[in-house]
Design an enzyme around this catalytic site. Sequence first.
Site: not given
Length: 423
Positions: A256, A271, A345, A348, A387
């Site tokens: 990403r 991130r 987070e 999801s 993460r």
Amino acid sequence: MLDIKFIRENPEIIKNAIRVKKMNVDIDNLLKIDEQIRALKTEIQNQIAEKNRISKSIPTATDRAPLIAESKKIGDAVVESENKLRELEQTFMDIMYSVPNIPADDAPLGNDEHDNIVIKTVGKKPEFKFEPLDHIQLLEKNNWADFTGAANVSGSRAYALRGDVARLEMALWMFAMDKLNKHGFTPITVPSMVREGALYGTGMFPGSRDEIYQLPNDDLYLAGTAEVALTSLHSGQMLTENQLPILYAGFSPCFRREAGSYGRDVRGLIRVHQFMKVEQFVICKNDPDESRKWHTALLNITMEILDDLNLHYQVVDCCTGDMGQGKVRMNDVNTWLPSQNTFRETHSCSTFHEYQSRRADLRYRENGSNDVKFCHTLNNTAVATPRILANILENYQNADGSVTVPEILRPYLGGLETLTPAK
């Protein structure tokens, strides 16, 4: 993508979905273009029928020249009409790809993440009798990561894990795979390089191009989740109801660009541009109750994973303005990160109904009939690394800077109880 017939019959429902999802789509214009397309198709059919009628009469006509000229004139009109039709259909599809899915009736209304609702909080914050370090300090203190060297190789947001933390990351993958396998999911590794159609299939295109890495020489893209490949894995096939549900535990590298996130979490493991993920993915029959059942199941598996890791977390019901274009319902699961004194987070969970399947041509034939329906799809994170390593390192740290291995992961590390510094 929604069914245009449903949109024609329920424009106000669609307009309300656009409003609560804070989007800007002109449904009246879409319906106007739809009407123009249908009228133009009828006109083309009539033109072709007339051209065929004239062509059949030419061989027996006394004066053929006028008929040939008229046939050519109509043929030219057909070409012009077909060109216009292609333009209208392209405009139509551009708008159709932007029409949002209809959120569930019980989805909370809201503008953005600030309107999300915490529905469950599990576990307790760790209590430290010393000044805790953040995960970056722990990694550097124990020589578990090389950020500088990785940045020299790959640029910003790059990392290289070493020693026991690299092993811990792999242990998390296997732990998640074993967990999903016990719940009936089939482990599957999928490619990260995908064609454009696969990104349209999930709903990531056309709207999120700035998030996706492109390989222009090969006409390929780097996917940000295994969901992309899994959604299109059965595209164009005619599944049977007996084959459903299909449960996949997808594993792949993910990429990403994190466009627009500069200045936030630019150091460390939260991130990054490249990561690994075990993804829960479900293809089930076209039934809202069935989808709801699987959404609950996926969410419960995530909670099992975090319970097994003994981490403090919250389950969040995402509001209409935060859930995204294609989702019917969405729950985030946020895990406690001591250094930031907040939940971040880590998972999801999303339900799409037939939104992705219409795009990806994912269909099945119902038992005992010839009826063909579009499948429903759902997905949720199992573990995304690195993460969640930040959460584990910070929550399990000791006063001397060492880190205790969560008990559930020790069998995957040969019984190791404490991570040791890398050489």
